[in-house]
Motif scaffolding. Structure first.
Motif, PDB file in Angstrom:
ATOM      1  N   THR A  81     -31.997  20.729 -61.479  1.00 15.16           N
ATOM      2  CA  THR A  81     -33.263  20.436 -62.149  1.00 15.16           C
ATOM      3  C   THR A  81     -33.107  19.271 -63.125  1.00 15.16           C
ATOM      4  O   THR A  81     -34.058  18.566 -63.433  1.00 15.16           O
ATOM      5  CB  THR A  81     -33.732  21.681 -62.939  1.00 15.16           C
ATOM      6  N   TYR A  82     -31.908  19.081 -63.638  1.00 18.08           N
ATOM      7  CA  TYR A  82     -31.699  17.992 -64.583  1.00 18.08           C
ATOM      8  C   TYR A  82     -30.255  17.504 -64.457  1.00 18.08           C
ATOM      9  O   TYR A  82     -29.429  17.701 -65.348  1.00 18.08           O
ATOM     10  CB  TYR A  82     -31.985  18.498 -66.005  1.00 18.08           C
TER      11      TYR A  82
ATOM     12  N   PRO B  13     -35.131  19.970 -70.579  1.00 22.18           N
ATOM     13  CA  PRO B  13     -36.259  19.544 -71.400  1.00 22.18           C
ATOM     14  C   PRO B  13     -37.602  19.734 -70.700  1.00 22.18           C
ATOM     15  O   PRO B  13     -37.718  19.531 -69.489  1.00 22.18           O
ATOM     16  CB  PRO B  13     -36.008  18.054 -71.627  1.00 22.18           C
ATOM     17  N   GLY B  15     -41.620  18.568 -70.841  1.00 17.25           N
ATOM     18  CA  GLY B  15     -42.532  17.561 -71.408  1.00 17.25           C
ATOM     19  C   GLY B  15     -43.826  18.239 -71.840  1.00 17.25           C
ATOM     20  O   GLY B  15     -44.582  18.700 -71.002  1.00 17.25           O
ATOM     21  N   GLU B  17     -46.507  16.945 -73.473  1.00 18.13           N
ATOM     22  CA  GLU B  17     -47.559  16.012 -73.898  1.00 18.13           C
ATOM     23  C   GLU B  17     -48.944  16.635 -73.859  1.00 18.13           C
ATOM     24  O   GLU B  17     -49.815  16.325 -74.662  1.00 18.13           O
ATOM     25  CB  GLU B  17     -47.619  14.776 -72.985  1.00 18.13           C
ATOM     26  N   TRP B  38     -43.777  18.771 -66.899  1.00 11.14           N
ATOM     27  CA  TRP B  38     -42.474  18.535 -66.277  1.00 11.14           C
ATOM     28  C   TRP B  38     -41.432  19.429 -66.915  1.00 11.14           C
ATOM     29  O   TRP B  38     -41.300  19.459 -68.132  1.00 11.14           O
ATOM     30  CB  TRP B  38     -42.047  17.086 -66.466  1.00 11.14           C
ATOM     31  N   GLU B  39     -40.710  20.154 -66.065  1.00 10.92           N
ATOM     32  CA  GLU B  39     -39.539  20.882 -66.553  1.00 10.92           C
ATOM     33  C   GLU B  39     -38.347  20.237 -65.850  1.00 10.92           C
ATOM     34  O   GLU B  39     -38.136  20.460 -64.657  1.00 10.92           O
ATOM     35  CB  GLU B  39     -39.630  22.371 -66.196  1.00 10.92           C
ATOM     36  N   GLY B  40     -37.607  19.404 -66.551  1.00 10.12           N
ATOM     37  CA  GLY B  40     -36.572  18.594 -65.905  1.00 10.12           C
ATOM     38  C   GLY B  40     -37.229  17.725 -64.859  1.00 10.12           C
ATOM     39  O   GLY B  40     -38.188  17.017 -65.161  1.00 10.12           O
ATOM     40  N   ARG B  72     -37.190  23.228 -76.934  1.00  9.09           N
ATOM     41  CA  ARG B  72     -36.904  22.342 -75.799  1.00  9.09           C
ATOM     42  C   ARG B  72     -38.158  21.615 -75.325  1.00  9.09           C
ATOM     43  O   ARG B  72     -38.127  20.919 -74.318  1.00  9.09           O
ATOM     44  CB  ARG B  72     -36.337  23.159 -74.632  1.00  9.09           C
ATOM     45  N   ARG B  74     -40.837  18.888 -75.629  1.00  8.85           N
ATOM     46  CA  ARG B  74     -40.944  17.590 -76.300  1.00  8.85           C
ATOM     47  C   ARG B  74     -42.376  17.076 -76.300  1.00  8.85           C
ATOM     48  O   ARG B  74     -43.156  17.409 -75.437  1.00  8.85           O
ATOM     49  CB  ARG B  74     -40.066  16.577 -75.571  1.00  8.85           C
ATOM     50  N   ARG B  75     -42.633  16.237 -77.284  1.00  6.45           N
ATOM     51  CA  ARG B  75     -43.932  15.539 -77.382  1.00  6.45           C
ATOM     52  C   ARG B  75     -45.116  16.481 -77.546  1.00  6.45           C
ATOM     53  O   ARG B  75     -46.203  16.196 -77.064  1.00  6.45           O
ATOM     54  CB  ARG B  75     -44.152  14.625 -76.181  1.00  6.45           C
ATOM     55  N   MET B  93     -38.219  17.506 -79.655  1.00  6.56           N
ATOM     56  CA  MET B  93     -38.288  16.115 -80.134  1.00  6.56           C
ATOM     57  C   MET B  93     -39.674  15.519 -79.974  1.00  6.56           C
ATOM     58  O   MET B  93     -40.488  16.006 -79.207  1.00  6.56           O
ATOM     59  CB  MET B  93     -37.328  15.280 -79.296  1.00  6.56           C
ATOM     60  N   HIS B  94     -39.897  14.435 -80.666  1.00  4.84           N
ATOM     61  CA  HIS B  94     -41.131  13.634 -80.576  1.00  4.84           C
ATOM     62  C   HIS B  94     -42.387  14.441 -80.914  1.00  4.84           C
ATOM     63  O   HIS B  94     -43.454  14.197 -80.349  1.00  4.84           O
ATOM     64  CB  HIS B  94     -41.308  13.030 -79.183  1.00  4.84           C
ATOM     65  N   TRP B 113     -37.285  12.307 -84.088  1.00  2.00           N
ATOM     66  CA  TRP B 113     -38.483  11.495 -83.821  1.00  2.00           C
ATOM     67  C   TRP B 113     -39.801  12.222 -84.120  1.00  2.00           C
ATOM     68  O   TRP B 113     -40.819  11.902 -83.536  1.00  2.00           O
ATOM     69  CB  TRP B 113     -38.509  10.965 -82.385  1.00  2.00           C
ATOM     70  N   TYR B 137     -40.331   3.287 -81.920  1.00  2.10           N
ATOM     71  CA  TYR B 137     -39.751   3.454 -80.591  1.00  2.10           C
ATOM     72  C   TYR B 137     -38.536   2.537 -80.527  1.00  2.10           C
ATOM     73  O   TYR B 137     -38.513   1.504 -81.184  1.00  2.10           O
ATOM     74  CB  TYR B 137     -40.812   3.056 -79.565  1.00  2.10           C
TER      75      TYR B 137
END
Ligand code: SF4
Lengths: 479, 271
Positions: A81-82, B13, B15, B17, B38-40, B72, B74-75, B93-94, B113, B137
């Motif tokens: 996955t990563y 990670p 996402g 957003e 997104w997961e990875g 885990r 982010r954003r 993060m972010h 961040w 950035y």
């Protein structure tokens, strides 16, 4: 017996291109022009090499066929996955290109060894910009050579001889003779000191007093060298002047230089252990040179402050260009780490730490860089090529690396290959396989094939291409 | 109010957003559950990773509450312009990157961040935060440009890197290079600071109430002030006022507590 000339040396960032080797019955028997490190590489590369792929079965690494190893690697990467794809600085640009394609296909993070060496330089350059050149220019024109946190005498053994102090340039003479006579002087001085200490019974021995201020050679209209480092290295001994910086205070010293170059005054008596009066003299020498060059190594990139040290060094060089011509260049370590950065950049837009997990490149060292990913234990598989992270990474990151499936493409017996789940030994690029690599000043040069590899060893490029094809086949089947 | 509860813990990670009041506004729970995340390298639906509950209270502005650990993710709240996000655990993060309004509260710690490039709004972190708070950035020179970040714990290096406006208040300690390259704005450090505060700053104000091991040689002492104003509020001193960074012809101000930094007394002879 055949003699092959104009070979490039696949060892350090100097990437010397004048090596001559003698080959008898597919074995290298003699090497000319290389330094001890380079010669040892050509003569002994095959001493401890592996030729058969290995796969871990029931906790043991057992020999396997190449097809089996490639299939297993592809399965690991396709399942992840990563995944993390790390290394790339000791292989050819052609292999790196395929590696990037593979990273995109498997949706992974691809990172090269800059992440633990000159990554901070790249971050600094992205913030400030760089005024650099090729080594050829410096060889002929540079009259002030500054090495900061770098010890080429040991790490890039032919750098001084080929490009800076000991090379005969068109406009600058070699200082080799001067160095040899000074070396004689230093030896006599040391002997005298020892005798004096014995006679006067000094405990501990007192060093001979050296006056404050720069030596007269620094004011001559000749090529001169200054070294700034935390300890007196062999390079520093060969220099006209050595600035001993307190560990982790490089940033302060660089900023102080910047201020002095602007004719500013410092409210302190010393910076990073160096008296301000002396700094003023060195600043005058920097302004007074015709063409200066500032080489920096890991002593600067990895001392406290990291990319901000480079930020200050680049700004210093920018400021100096208001008065004279000054250039700056990182002393890159592996022979193709510059090439890895170049290929990464033309393929993805970013030089290292590229996250392709969402199908497009993202870059943010600290977030997408190998050490940080491993420290947070985010990746779930890894492929390492031409690098030995287990021997060099911080303990926790190394432990996390081996908690997940690990593929190693490496002909040597290293801690990483010993702990890997799949080991594929390739042909040695630059000896058994050809390709392209970039010298530290971004000049691309060919890597030549001198002898034939063992039958079971393919080039890095070919191995990666086969893994990529296998991953695609698995994906097609799943869809 | 929308309550998001992670269905499991995450290792790779994620996402986040889409976790923003602007995206959730006027969406039904099933529409929210279908938002892509997104997961990875796997594209999933938000509902696949979180349990989503809707508790409407018409009078309040849209609030998203994350129950559980989002360390885990982010954003979260990136580019949000209104509403409120409350994270009951840690945030990744972010957090609130490029935020343009609204408020975020984190009960636990936040990653690096947080509030980078934010323009408006507020972020409050009850625990510690990572590096690059309110920063730019990579490779850009546009950091935080407004709004306020308050951290009750400690923060890492390069707080307010390339900051242009706004306020960062840290009640704990900070790492190195606070306010590096900052052009304007205010950074307040209630605890201790590591070295190199204000490096390469062009303008703005950094106040350190605790101890700082040394001041960069490219700063010059200018005055001793009995108090300093932060966002209209007076903080009692006395403070040494340093100007710099002179290596950049900067005009930034460092206010350093006199009482906590007796090792800086020799500087007074230059006054
Ligand atoms: S200096 Fe570097 S590239 Fe040149 S021969 Fe020695 S090891 Fe090889």
């Amino acid at each position: 017996m055949t003699v092959i000339s104009h070979i490039t040396c696949p060892v350090c960032g100097d990437f010397c291109d004048d090596i001559e080797v003698t080959v008898e019955d597919n074995v290298i028997t003699d090497v000319k022009n290389a330094c001890a490190v380079g010669a040892a590489r050509f003569l002994n590369y095959a001493t401890h090499r592996r030729t058969k792929p290995l796969i871990r079965k029931d906790g043991e690494l057992v020999e396997a066929s190449l097809d089996e190893a490639i299939r297993k690697s592809a399965e690991i990467l396709a399942d992840a996955t990563y995944p993390l794809l790390f290394g790339w600085s000791s292989t050819s640009c052609e292999a790196t290109r395929v590696g990037l394609e593979l990273a995109e296909e498997v949706g992974g993070v691809i990172d090269n060894t800059s992440t633990i060496c000159h990554g901070p330089s790249i971050l600094g350059i992205q913030d400030i910009g760089i005024s650099s050149c090729t080594l050829g220019q410096l060889r002929h024109r540079a009259d002030l050579i500054f090495y900061w946190g770098s010890n080429p005498w040991d790490a890039h053994p032919r750098h001084i001889e080929r490009y800076t102090m000991f090379t005969e340039g068109r406009f600058q003479r070699s200082t080799w003779r001067k160095y040899v006579s000074r070396l004689g002087g230093t030896v006599t001085e040391k002997r005298l000191q020892r005798t004096a200490n014995l006679l006067l019974d000094h405990h501990p021995p007192t060093p001979i007093e050296t006056g404050q201020g720069l030596p007269y050679t620094m004011f001559q209209k000749k090529r001169k060298m200054v070294v700034a480092d935390v300890r007196k290295t062999r390079t520093a001994e060969a220099a006209d002047y050595f600035l001993q910086v307190e560990p982790n205070r490089d940033y302060e010293l660089l900023q102080a230089f910047r201020m002095l170059i602007r004719d500013g005054e410092l409210d302190v008596e010393e910076v990073a252990g160096v008296p301000v009066e002396l700094l003023e003299e060195v600043a005058d020498v920097m302004i007074g040179c015709e063409l200066g060059v500032f080489f920096f190594g890991l002593g600067l990139t990895m001392s406290e402050g990291r990319h901000r040290n480079i930020d200050a060094a680049l700004s210093l060089v920018r400021d100096l260009n208001q008065y004279t011509k000054f250039l700056i260049m990182p002393m890159r370590g592996h022979f193709n780490v510059t090439g890895a950065n170049v290929v990464f950049t033309w393929q993805t837009g970013y030089p290292f730490a590229v996250d392709l997990s969402q199908g497009f490149p993202r870059y943010n060292p600290g977030e997408t860089s190998t050490i940080d990913i491993l420290r947070r234990r985010e990746s779930d598989a890894a492929l390492v090529i031409g690098s030995d992270p287990l021997a060099h990474f911080p303990k926790k990151t190394a432990q996390n690396l081996i908690k997940n499936p690990l593929i190693a493409i490496d002909p040597e017996l290293t801690p990483t290959t010993l702990m890997a789940d799949v080991v594929i030994p390739p042909a040695y690029v630059g000896i058994e396989a050809e390709g392209t690599a970039y010298r530290m000043d971004h000049v691309p040069l060919p890597l030549k094939k001198i002898v034939d590899p063992p039958e079971t060893c393919l080039s890095d490029e070919e191995i990666l291409r086969r893994i990529l094809n296998e991953v695609r086949r698995i994906r097609r089947k799943l869809n | 109010m929308i309550i998001l509860t992670p269905k499991r813990s995450f290792t790779v990670p994620v996402g986040g957003e889409c976790i923003s009041p602007d995206t959730f506004a006027a969406k039904s729970t099933s529409e929210m559950a279908n938002l892509p995340v997104w997961e990875g390298n796997k594209k999933r639906a938000l509902g696949h990773l979180f349990r989503i509950e809707l508790k409407t209270a018409p009078s309040e502005s849209l609030t998203i509450r994350i129950r559980g650990d989002a360390g885990r993710i982010r954003r979260i709240g990136a580019k949000m312009s209104s509403g409120r996000i409350v994270i009951e655990g840690n945030a990744g993060m972010h957090l609130g990157e490029e935020m343009n309004g609204g408020a975020i509260t984190v009960v636990g710690n936040a990653g690096s961040w947080a509030g980078s490039r934010m323009k408006k709004g507020t972020i409050e972190i009850k625990g510690d935060a990572g590096h690059y708070i309110g920063a730019a950035y990579r490779g850009s020179n546009k950091g935080m440009n407004g709004g306020a970040i308050t951290i009750y714990g400690n923060a890492g290096n390069e707080v307010g890197c390339f900051m242009r406006k706004g306020l960062i208040k840290i009640h704990g300690d900070v790492g190195q290079f606070t306010g590096i390259h900052m052009k304007n704005g205010t950074i307040y450090i209630g605890g201790d600071s590591e070295v190199r505060a204000g490096a390469q700053m062009l303008g703005g104000k950094i106040v350190v109430l605790g101890r700082i091991p040394s001041i960069l040689p490219t700063f010059t002492i200018d005055d001793i002030k009995s108090r300093v104003k932060i966002d209209g509020e007076k903080v009692e001193g006395p403070f040494y006022r340093f100007l710099g960074d002179l290596a950049e012809n900067g005009n930034g101000k460092l206010f350093i507590s006199q009482k906590q930094n007796t090792h800086l007394t020799p500087c007074e002879r230059f006054l």
